[in-house]
Design a protein around this motif. Structure first.
Motif, short mmCIF file in Angstrom:
data_model
loop_
_atom_site.label_atom_id
_atom_site.label_comp_id
_atom_site.label_asym_id
_atom_site.label_seq_id
_atom_site.Cartn_x
_atom_site.Cartn_y
_atom_site.Cartn_z
N ASN A 876 0.93 -1.23 0.11
CA ASN A 876 -0.49 -0.21 0.01
C ASN A 876 1.54 1.23 0.26
O ASN A 876 0.87 2.13 1.39
N SER A 877 2.20 1.25 -1.51
CA SER A 877 2.61 2.24 -0.86
C SER A 877 2.93 3.01 -2.00
O SER A 877 2.00 2.67 -3.22
N ILE A 878 3.26 4.20 -1.92
CA ILE A 878 3.29 5.03 -3.81
C ILE A 878 5.26 5.74 -3.54
O ILE A 878 5.17 5.94 -2.85
N GLU A 879 5.88 4.76 -4.72
CA GLU A 879 7.19 4.72 -4.85
C GLU A 879 7.33 6.29 -4.93
O GLU A 879 6.44 7.25 -6.13
N THR A 880 8.48 7.10 -4.69
CA THR A 880 8.97 8.30 -4.94
C THR A 880 9.65 8.46 -6.66
O THR A 880 10.56 7.17 -6.41
N HIS A 881 9.07 8.79 -6.57
CA HIS A 881 9.54 8.84 -8.54
C HIS A 881 10.99 9.42 -8.77
O HIS A 881 11.05 10.84 -7.36
N PRO A 882 11.76 8.96 -9.78
CA PRO A 882 13.20 9.51 -9.10
C PRO A 882 13.57 11.23 -9.52
O PRO A 882 14.76 12.22 -9.36
N ASP A 883 12.68 11.69 -11.00
CA ASP A 883 12.56 12.70 -10.83
C ASP A 883 11.97 13.86 -9.80
O ASP A 883 11.47 14.99 -10.23
N PHE A 884 11.63 13.67 -8.71
CA PHE A 884 11.06 14.17 -7.79
C PHE A 884 11.68 15.81 -7.53
O PHE A 884 12.13 14.79 -7.01
N ARG A 885 10.88 16.66 -7.29
CA ARG A 885 11.96 17.58 -6.78
C ARG A 885 11.10 18.53 -5.72
O ARG A 885 10.13 19.16 -6.67
N LEU A 886 11.78 19.27 -5.30
CA LEU A 886 10.49 20.04 -4.31
C LEU A 886 11.07 21.23 -4.32
O LEU A 886 12.34 21.38 -3.41
N ILE A 887 10.70 21.98 -4.34
CA ILE A 887 11.28 23.98 -4.75
C ILE A 887 9.94 24.70 -3.66
O ILE A 887 8.99 24.85 -3.73
N VAL A 888 11.14 25.13 -2.38
CA VAL A 888 10.07 26.06 -1.37
C VAL A 888 9.89 27.58 -1.07
O VAL A 888 11.63 27.79 -1.79
N LEU A 889 9.18 28.20 -1.26
CA LEU A 889 9.59 29.72 -1.73
C LEU A 889 8.88 30.47 -0.10
O LEU A 889 8.13 29.86 0.28
N ALA A 890 9.61 31.56 0.60
CA ALA A 890 9.19 31.94 1.89
C ALA A 890 9.78 33.33 1.77
O ALA A 890 10.30 33.51 1.19
N ASN A 891 8.98 33.66 2.70
CA ASN A 891 9.54 35.08 2.94
C ASN A 891 10.47 35.06 3.82
O ASN A 891 10.85 34.36 4.53
#
Length: 1398
Positions: A876-891
Motif C-alpha cells: 500500500n505504498s506510493i514509490e517516489t519518482h526519481p525525478d521528484f523535486r521540492l522547491i519551497v518559497l518563503a519570505n
C-alpha cells in the motif's frame, strides 16, 4: 479462598492464596470444586472481601502481581497499605482517585487491585481529544444504519466492571463532568435514548413492573459492582486541567508515593541478581535524592521505575558505567539548565559515581540463529540476543566511525531492554543511526511523523468508511508495528502535545493498548497467561484480544530541549515523557570525526573536496563557542548541511575559491536577513577560519555574472557552464511547464545557474527573500528552461497536515481521498513548488522533513510514500519518482513579515538560497525592459534612491523593506504616462508612510538627496494637482461645516464614533478632540479605527477656527503639564532629550506592536459544535456526531498554552564623574540620557512584553537605582526626573570606576530571577578602565556570568587614546560596541533590542 499476607522481611511479603488445603491456581476456565467461588476471599490486614468469579476472565488484568517460583505472591508493604485502602473504599462503594508522580506506579497499583480481587476492567486513556462519545456511546455505520456502541464508562456500569480513567489532568475542562451523575447517583442519559439507573431504583421498579416493560422504557440497570478508579497528577506541580470541584467531591483520594529505599533495593536485586550491591546502592541513592531535591531547583522527577531497565542493562554488560546508565534513564546533560546540571554533577561526585563513559566498542557483528533471533556481538565479551525481523538487510549510508559505533552500541544495549529515544540536534545523524540499527536486527520500519496537532486517536487508529459505506477503523503505523513485530520510528517526539503522548504510556510500560475499535493488544506474556487459563487463540480473537509481537519496539527521534535558551517554549521533556523511554544522546561530530565522514561520503581518493576544510573549522568554532549568538547558529551548519556543501564542492570543484565558499555560507545562513549583531558575529567567525573575500574576487564574480548566458545546444540547456539534458517530455508534461515573462538580467541568470547546479546533484531547494524580489519568477523561469512540469500549492494560516497531503471528499456516504498536488508530484516525478511556506504553522510544514530527508511520508488514507526502489517491499505504498523535486518559497524570517520561521525549522534539509534585490546595474537593465522610453537618468535616480531606502531597512532604520517590485510599478507608470510628475508617481508607493511622520521624514530626506524633492511637502503635491484641471473629480466631503473647537462628551462605554460633532475621541468628525477629523482642538486616541478626512477638507477650515483650536490645544497642554506637575521649562528641557530619537522610538514600538499582535493570534479548537467543518472528522459527521467543527479561539490556559514570560532588560548606565567631565568635549552624557529616554518611551505600554530597570555605576556604587523593574515611569515628568537624577549623580559623585562590578552583578542578578527566560544586560561605559587597572578580559568574563539565560553587552561611549577600540578588540564578537559618533548610540541600542529581545 483466603489470602494470608504475612511479612517475611521488612520490605517484601511472600504469601499464598489458598482455599482449604488447595493452592490457588487462577484458572476459571477449568472446573473447580466450588463453582460459585462462595468460599473465596481476600484479606489484607484487617480488611476481608469476598471474591466472585468473573464472567469475562480475559478482562481481568494479568501478571501485574508477581509470583515467586513457589507460587507465593510478592508485594511490598507500601503496596499492601494502598491495596488495603482500596479494599476499604470498594467495600464502602466509593470511587477512588489515585494521585502521584508520573510513571506507571498508580496504574499498576490499580491493576494489582483488580487482579487480586478478580475484577474486570474497562480502561480509558484520557487526552485533550477525549470527547463525550469516547466515554458514553459512539455511533458507527453498519449496513447503512447508525448503530450505537457502548464505550468504556457505559460497559463498566452495566457489567459491574471497574472503570479506570487514566490521565484526568489531560482531559479538557467540562468533558469529565458528564460523569458526575453516574458517579454520584449511578445514573446517566445515553445518546441512544436509554437511561442508566441505579440498582436500588431499578430493583424497586422491578417489584412493580416486568423486566420487559423496563426494557421497553429504555431503562438499564447499573451494577452494584461498578466502580471508578481515576488516575491523575497534581496539577499544582504538573501542568494540566484542574479538577472541576463537583467532580473532585465525588472521589476519595489517595497519594501514591514512591517505594521506600529498602523495598526498591530488594526489587532491583530480584530483577537483576547478577548486579552487585555496590552498584545498586549509589544508583538508587542518586535516584531517590533527586526525588527529594529542593523544589526551588525545579528538577524533573527521576523515573524510578526505569531503574529496572537500567539494572537489566548492567546485568547484561557489567562493564557499563553507572554514569552511562543514569544518562540513559535521566539525560540531565541535554534537558537541564547549567545551574541544574551543576547540582546533579555535584551529587554524582558526592556518591563517588565517576562522570566517565563506558569503554569503547571496536566492532559490532550481527548474526541470525535458527529461531530467527539476532545475536549481536559487541567486541568479544558482550552478546545481545534479540528477536529479529527476518528481513533482508538493506545497505545504509552509515559510516563506521568510532563515535558512531559507540553511539550505536549504547543504543543497542538500551534497545535490548526497552523502547528508546534518540536525542540530537538537527542533522547529527539520528535517522541514519536508526536505519543502521534496523539493518543489524534485520527488521522493517514503520515510520510515523509526529506533529503538534496530531490527536491521540491518530497515534492508534483512524476511522474510515468501507466500500459498502460502513465505518471501520484503520491501524496506524504504530499499531501495525505492534502487530507485525516491526520497529515503530516516531520522528519528532518533541513536537507531540504532551496529552497526546499519554496514550503511549500503557503501551510502553505494560505492553497493553486499547484500540478505538474495541480491540485490545496484549504483550506476549499476558496473552500466554490467558491461553494457560484455557482460552484458545480463536476465542481470544473473537473477544477482541490480540497479541503483540515480541520483536516490537519503539524508536523515537527528537531534538533536545533548549533549557534556558530564551523564548516562551517550555521544556518538552516533561516528567511524563521522561518516564516512557531510555534516552540516548547523540552529540554533534568533532572536527576529525566529521572530516573522516565527509571524506568517505563526498571525497575522492581519500581526500576532502577542495574548499571544505575551512567549513569544518567554522562548524567546530560555532559549536564550541561560548557566545550564545554563535552557539545558536551552530545548528545551521550541521553535519547534514556540511554533507550538502561537500557534495556541491565535489560536483563543482571550480567553486572552491574562498569567495565562492563565502557566497555558499551567505546562502546557508541566510546571512543577509540576520539581525546586525548576529551577522557581524558570523562574519567575524568566517574571517577567523580563513574564508575571506577580496575586491579582486568580487570584480571577477561581477564579470562572470555579465558573461553568463542561457542557451539551448543539441537538446541540452546551458546556463553558464552548467548543462541539463532536456530529453523528450510528453505533451501532458509540457502542459504543466510554467511560462512567465522574464528578463534575463545578469544577477538572475547567475542565480539560475546556482539553482540548476543544486538541482543536478539531487537537492531540494528553498528560496527565501523579501517580497517582490522575484522568487516565483526565478523558479518558473528555471522550470520553463528545463521543461520540467510543475505542481503548485500555496500555504496559508489554515493549512493543515491533511490538506497538505490529501483532500477528503464525501460521495455516496463514503469518505474518499483525492491526492493533493504534493502526492501527484511525488508519484509522477514533477516539481512541487510550495509558495508562502512561512504562512503555514511550522507544526504543519514539518511533515515535509521526512519526505525531503528520507523520501518517506505516511498519508491520511493509510498509504505510505517510500523512496525510489522501495515500492516492492512495502504494501500500500506510493514509490517516489526519481525525478521528484521540492522547491519551497518563503519570505525572510523576522520583522516586518512575522511569519513562521520555516528556515529555522526545516532549512537544514534544503539547499538554501537568499534572494535579494538586484544590484544597481542588473536592476537598471530590468527596468529598461519595462520602461524602454523612460530616460536612463530617471531610472538611475530611482535605483539609487530605492537602494538607499533598502539599506536603511537592512540597518533597522526603516521598517518596510522596499523591493524591486515597487520600482517596476513606478517605471510602468512613467512608461505609460510620461508626462506625470515623478513625485506624484513615487507617492503611489510611498504614501503608505504618510501617516508615520518619523518614517516619512527619513524617506523624504533620501528622495530629496537623489533629486526627488517635491515629494517631501504635501502642499507642493496639492499645488501641482491644482494646476491640472481634470474633467471629472470625485472627492469625499462630510458636507458639514465647523462651528468651533470643543472637547466633546466622554462616552462611558468607549464605543467608536465617526463624525457627529458630539463625542471626544471619535474620528473623521469635526470640532471635537479626536483623530482624522477637522477643527478639533487636539488629537485624542481612544483606541478605535481611524476614519481620516481628506487633506483638502481638513485644510478648508476658517482661520479663526484654527486659531481657537490652537488656543484650546495650548490650554490642554498646560493642563496636562499641571496634571503631571511638570513645568513648561522642564518639558522644554525634556524635549531636548526626547525629540532626537523620536524615529527610533516609533520603529521599536512598531516592531513591538506587530509581535504583540502575532502572539495574540487565536488557535484552532477542535471538537466544536459550530464553526468550520473539520475535514478530519467527516466520518464522525456521517455517524451523526455534532462536534465535527473547529473554530479559532483563545488557547486553553490550563493544558495547551504556556503563558509567555516577558523579556527582561537591565540597562546599566555610566554616571561616573568622567561622563560629566567630558560631556562638554563630546556630549557623551547628553547622548546617554537621550538613549535612556528612548528606552523608556519605546517600551511604554509594553510592560507585559518587556520588563526593564535602569541602574547606574560610578565611583560610589555599581547598582544605583534610577528605574525599578515593574515600575516604569508613567509620564514625561517621571522620565525627566529619572534622567535628571542621572545627570546630578554624575556631577557630584566621587571619582572611581565600577564598570566590571556593575556588569558582573547585573548578569548575576538577572540569571537568578525566575520570572523570565530571556534577559539582556546592557552596560554603558566611557571606557576609562586603564586608569583603574581594569583588564578588558575581566569585563568580558563579567558579561558572561549569566549565560545562556542572560546575554551581556557593553557599549563604550567616548574614548581616551583609543582605549575603547583596544577594549573592544579583547571582547567577544557581537557583545561590545564602540560608539564614537554618539548620535548612533540609540541606533546601537535598537540593534541590540531587535536582535536579542524582539
Amino acid at each position: 479462598m483466603l489470602a494470608n499476607l504475612h511479612g517475611r522481611s521488612g520490605h517484601l511479603l511472600r504469601h499464598s492464596l489458598q482455599s482449604g488445603s488447595r493452592t490457588w491456581r487462577r484458572s476459571w476456565a477449568s472446573t473447580a470444586a466450588d463453582k460459585d467461588g462462595d468460599g473465596d476471599s481476600l484479606t489484607i490486614g484487617d480488611v476481608t472481601v469476598r471474591l466472585s468469579r468473573p464472567k469475562d476472565p480475559q478482562l481481568v488484568p494479568q501478571q501485574y502481581v508477581k509470583y515467586a517460583p513457589d507460587g507465593t505472591l510478592q508485594l511490598t508493604q507500601s503496596a499492601l497499605h494502598h491495596l488495603r485502602w482500596m479494599l476499604q473504599k470498594d467495600a464502602l462503594r466509593q470511587d477512588m482517585f489515585l494521585l502521584g508522580q508520573p510513571g506507571p506506579r498508580r496504574r499498576q497499583l490499580a491493576m494489582q487491585f483488580l487482579e487480586l480481587t478478580q475484577r474486570e476492567v474497562e480502561y480509558v486513556a484520557l487526552s485533550r481529544d477525549t470527547t463525550e462519545s469516547d466515554l458514553k456511546q459512539r455511533r458507527e455505520i453498519h449496513n447503512k444504519a447508525a448503530v450505537y456502541h457502548d464505550q468504556g464508562a457505559v460497559r463498566a456500569a452495566l457489567n459491574g466492571r471497574v472503570l479506570v480513567l487514566d490521565g484526568v489532568e489531560h482531559a479538557e475542562r467540562n468533558v469529565l463532568p458528564i460523569l458526575n451523575n453516574l458517579l454520584e447517583n449511578r445514573e446517566m442519559h445515553l445518546e441512544s435514548g436509554k437511561f442508566l439507573m441505579s440498582p436500588e431504583r431499578y430493583d424497586k421498579l422491578l417489584e412493580k413492573h416486568s423486566r420487559q416493560q423496563l426494557d421497553d422504557w429504555g431503562l438499564l440497570r447499573v451494577s452494584e459492582q461498578f466502580r471508578v478508579v481515576a488516575l491523575g497528577l497534581p496539577t499544582h506541580k504538573y501542568k494540566g486541567t484542574p479538577l472541576d470541584p463537583p467532580l473532585r467531591s465525588r472521589f476519595q483520594s489517595r497519594n501514591v508515593t514512591a517505594y521506600t529505599y529498602g523495598e526498591m533495593y530488594e526489587e532491583l536485586q530480584q530483577e537483576a541478581p547478577g548486579v552487585p550491591g555496590e552498584q545498586l546502592k549509589p544508583l538508587l541513592t542518586f535516584a531517590l535524592t533527586l526525588q527529594q531535591a529542593d523544589p526551588s531547583l525545579q528538577l524533573p522527577d527521576f523515573p524510578l521505575h526505569n531503574l529496572l531497565l537500567g539494572v537489566k542493562m548492567l546485568e547484561t554488560n557489567p562493564a557499563l558505567s553507572l554514569h552511562d546508565v543514569i544518562c540513559r534513564i535521566y539525560p540531565y546533560q541535554a534537558m537541564l539548565k547549567t545551574d541544574q546540571r551543576k547540582r546533579v554533577e555535584e551529587l554524582l561526585k558526592k556518591l563517588d559515581i565517576p562522570l566517565i563513559s563506558s569503554q569503547s566498542i571496536n566492532k559490532i557483528v550481527s548474526k541470525s540463529d535458527e529461531n530467527s533471533r539476532i545475536l549481536l556481538q559487541l567486541d568479544d565479551g558482550l552478546e545481545l540476543k534479540l528477536p529479529g525481523g527476518g528481513q533482508t538487510p538493506i545497505a545504509t549510508n552509515f559510516v563506521d566511525l568510532p563515535h558512531q559505533r559507540q553511539a550505536l552500541a549504547s543504543l543497542l544495549q538500551a534497545y535490548a531492554v526497552g523502547d528508546v529515544c534518540l536525542l540530537g540536534e538537527k542533522g547529527v545523524g539520528k535517522l541514519t543511526l536508526t536505519k543502521e540499527l534496523i539493518r543489524l536486527l534485520r527488521q522493517s520500519a514503520e515510520p510515523m511523523m509526529l506533529y503538534e496537532d496530531m490527536t491521540s486517536r491518530d497515534l492508534v487508529q483512524q476511522r474510515i468508511t468501507s466500500p459498502a459505506g460502513d465505518t471501520v477503523w484503520r491501524d496506524s503505523p504504530l499499531v501495525r508495528a505492534a502487530k507485525s513485530g516491526s520497529v515503530a520510528v516516531l520522528n519528532g517526539l518533541h513536537r507531540l502535545h504532551k496529552s497526546t503522548a499519554s496514550v503511549l504510556q500503557r503501551l510502553i510500560h505494560d505492553r497493553e493498548l486499547q484500540l478505538c475499535d474495541g480491540t485490545t493488544l496484549l504483550g506476549a506474556q499476558r496473552y500466554q497467561a490467558l491461553i494457560q487459563q484455557g482460552l484458545s487463540e480463536k476465542e481470544l480473537t473473537e473477544r477482541g484480544f490480540l497479541p503483540m509481537h515480541e520483536s516490537f519496539r519503539i524508536v523515537a527521534l527528537a531534538e533536545p530541549p533548549r533549557p534556558g535558551g530564551g523564548g516562551s517554549q517550555p521544556n518538552w521533556l516533561t516528567p511524563e515523557l521522561l518516564s516512557l523511554f531510555l534516552y540516548q544522546e547523540l552529540r554533534p561530530l568533532r572536527q576529525s570525526e566529521e572530516q573522516a565522514l565527509l571524506t568517505e561520503l563526498c571525497g575522492g581518493n581519500g581526500e576532502l573536496p577542495a574548499g571544505l576544510e575551512p567549513l569544518l573549522k567554522l562548524a567546530q568554532l560555532l559549536r564550541s563557542s561560548q557566545d550564545p549568538l554563535l552557539q545558536g547558529m551552530s545548528g545551521t551548519l550541521s553535519t547534514r548541511q556540511l554533507l550538502k556543501l561537500g557534495r556541491r564542492l565535489a560536483a563543482y570543484p571550480q567553486l572552491s575559491e574562498s569567495s565562492d565558499v563565502h557566497e555558499m555560507l551567505q546562502n546557508t545562513f541566510l546571512a543577509r536577513f540576520m539581525p546586525a549583531l548576529s551577522r557581524s558575529a558570523l562574519e567575524e567567525a568566517i574571517h577567523q577560519v580563513g574564508i575571506k573575500v577580496d575586491n579582486q574576487a568580487r570584480r571577477k564574480s561581477s564579470r562572470q555574472a555579465q558573461e553568463t548566458q542561457i542557451a539551448v545546444e543539441d537538446n541540452n540547456l546551458r546556463i553558464g557552464a552548467t548543462r541539463w539534458p532536456l530529453g523528450n517530455p510528453t505533451e501532458a508534461q509540457l502542459s504543466k511547464v510554467p511560462s512567465t515573462l522574464f528578463y534575463e538580467m545578469p544577477q538572475h541568470v547567475q542565480l539560475l545557474e546556482r539553482l540548476l547546479q543544486d538541482y543536478l546533484i539531487g537537492e531540494h531547494l528553498l528560496l527565501v527573500g523579501n517580497q517582490g524580489v522575484g522568487k516565483n519568477k526565478l523558479v518558473d523561469r528555471l522550470l520553463e528552461l528545463m521543461q520540467r512540469p510543475r505542481e503548485y500549492i500555496q500555504l496559508h494560516r489554515d493549512t493543515t497536515v491533511h490538506s497538505l497531503t490529501l483532500q477528503a471528499t464525501l460521495k455516496d456516504g463514503q469518505v474518499s481521498y483525492e491526492d493533493s498536488a504534493l502526492v501527484q508530484a511525488v508519484r509522477s516525478g514533477h516539481v512541487l513548488v510550495v509558495d508562502e511556506a512561512d504562512k503555514a504553522p511550522v507544526n504543519v510544514t514539518c511533515i515535509l522533513r521526512t519526505l525531503v530527508e528520507s523520501g518517506e511520508m505516511v498519508l491520511a488514507d493509510g498509504r505510505r510514500i517510500v523512496p525510489p526502489g522501495a515500492g516492492g517491499r512495502v504494501p500500500n505504498s506510493i514509490e517516489t519518482h526519481p525525478d521528484f523535486r521540492l522547491i519551497v518559497l518563503a519570505n525572510r524570517p523576522g520583522f516586518p513579515f512575522l511569519g513562521n520561521d520555516f528556515f529555522a525549522a526545516l532549512g537544514d534539509v534544503f539547499s538554501c538560497h537568499a534572494i535579494s534585490n538586484p544590484d544597481p546595474d542588473s536592476e537598471i537593465f530590468l527596468l529598461q525592459q519595462y520602461g524602454p522610453n523612460v530616460p536612463k537618468k530617471t531610472l538611475r535616480t530611482l535605483v539609487n534612491a530605492f537602494g538607499e531606502l533598502r539599506t536603511l531597512a537592512d540597518e533597522g532604520l526603516l521598517n518596510y523593506p522596499y523591493s524591486t517590485r515597487e520600482v517596476v510599478s513606478i517605471v510602468k507608470h512613467l512608461e505609460r504616462y510620461p508626462e506625470e510628475n515623478m513625485s506624484e508617481v513615487v507617492g503611489n508607493v510611498l504614501d503608505f508612510d504618510r501617516y508615520q511622520p518619523e518614517a516619512l521624514q527619513q524617506v523624504n530626506q533620501v528622495l530629496a538627496k537623489h533629486g526627488i524633492e517635491s515629494y517631501a511637502e504635501e502642499e507642493m503635491i496639492q499645488a501641482m494637482r491644482r494646476q491640472k484641471t481634470l474633467q471629472a473629480s470625485v472627492k469625499r466631503h462630510s458636507g458639514l461645516g465647523v462651528s468651533g473647537p470643543k472637547f466633546g462628551k466622554l462616552d462611558p462605554k468607549n464605543e467608536p464614533h465617526v463624525g457627529g460633532n458630539t463625542w471626544a475621541g471619535g474620528s473623521g468628525g469635526r470640532d471635537t478632540a479626536g483623530l482624522g477629523g477637522k477643527g478639533g482642538p487636539f488629537r485624542l486616541d481612544k483606541g478605535h479605527k481611524v476614519h481620516q478626512l481628506s487633506d483638502e477638507e481638513k485644510a478648508d477650515v476658517p482661520e479663526e477656527i484654527k486659531k481657537a483650536a490652537r488656543e484650546m490645544n495650548r490650554k490642554a497642554f498646560e493642563e496636562k503639564l499641571k496634571e503631571i506637575k511638570m513645568s513648561a521649562h522642564d518639558h522644554k528641557l525634556y524635549a531636548q532629550f526626547s525629540e532626537p530619537n523620536r524615529k527610533q522610538v516609533q520603529q521599536l514600538k512598531a516592531i513591538l506592536e506587530a509581535m504583540q499582535t502575532k502572539s495574540k493570534e487565536r488557535q484552532w479548537q477542535k471538537y466544536q459544535t459550530h464553526g468550520d467543518l473539520d475535514d478530519t472528522r467527516l466520518v464522525e459527521g456521517i455517524t451523526g456526531e455534532k462536534n465535527i467543527y473547529r473554530r479559532r479561539a483563545e488557547a486553553n490556559p490550563w493544558a495547551d498554552h504556556v503563558q509567555e514570560k516577558p523579556n527582561r532588560l537591565k540597562l546599566v548606565v555610566d554616571v561616573s564623574g568622567s561622563m560629566y567631565r567630558f560631556n562638554g568635549y563630546d556630549g557623551r552624557l547628553d547622548r546617554q540620557l537621550e538613549a535612556v529616554v528612548m528606552v523608556m518611551e519605546a517600551f511604554d505600554g509594553f510592560e507585559k512584553k518587556i520588563v526593564y530597570d535602569i541602574v547606574g555605576h560610578s565611583g560610589e556604587g555599581w547598582e544605583i537605582p534610577f528605574v525599578t523593574a515593574g515600575s516604569p515611569p508613567k509620564n514625561d515628568k517621571e522620565r525627566f526626573e529619572a534622567i535628571r537624577m542621572m545627570h546630578a549623580h554624575s556631577q557630584f559623585c566621587w571619582s572611581g570606576d565600577s564598570t566590571v562590578k556593575a556588569a558582573r552583578e547585573a548578569c548575576s542578578t538577572l540569571s537568578a530571577e525566575q520570572d523570565y527566560d530571556n534577559a539582556i544586560a546592557v552596560v554603558l561605559s566611557d571606557a576609562n578602565l586603564s586608569r583603574y587597572g581594569i583588564a578588558p578580559k575581566d569585563l568580558a568574563i563579567a558579561l558572561k556570568r549569566g549565560e545562556p539565560k542572560v546575554k551581556g553587552y557593553a557599549i563604550f561611549i567616548g574614548s581616551l587614546a583609543e582605549e575603547a577600540e583596544e577594549i573592544n578588540a579583547a571582547m567577544p564578537a557581537g557583545q561590545s560596541f564602540v560608539c564614537m559618533d554618539l548620535t548612533k548610540l540609540p541606533h546601537i541600542l535598537q540593534q541590540i533590542f531587535t536582535s536579542s529581545l524582539l
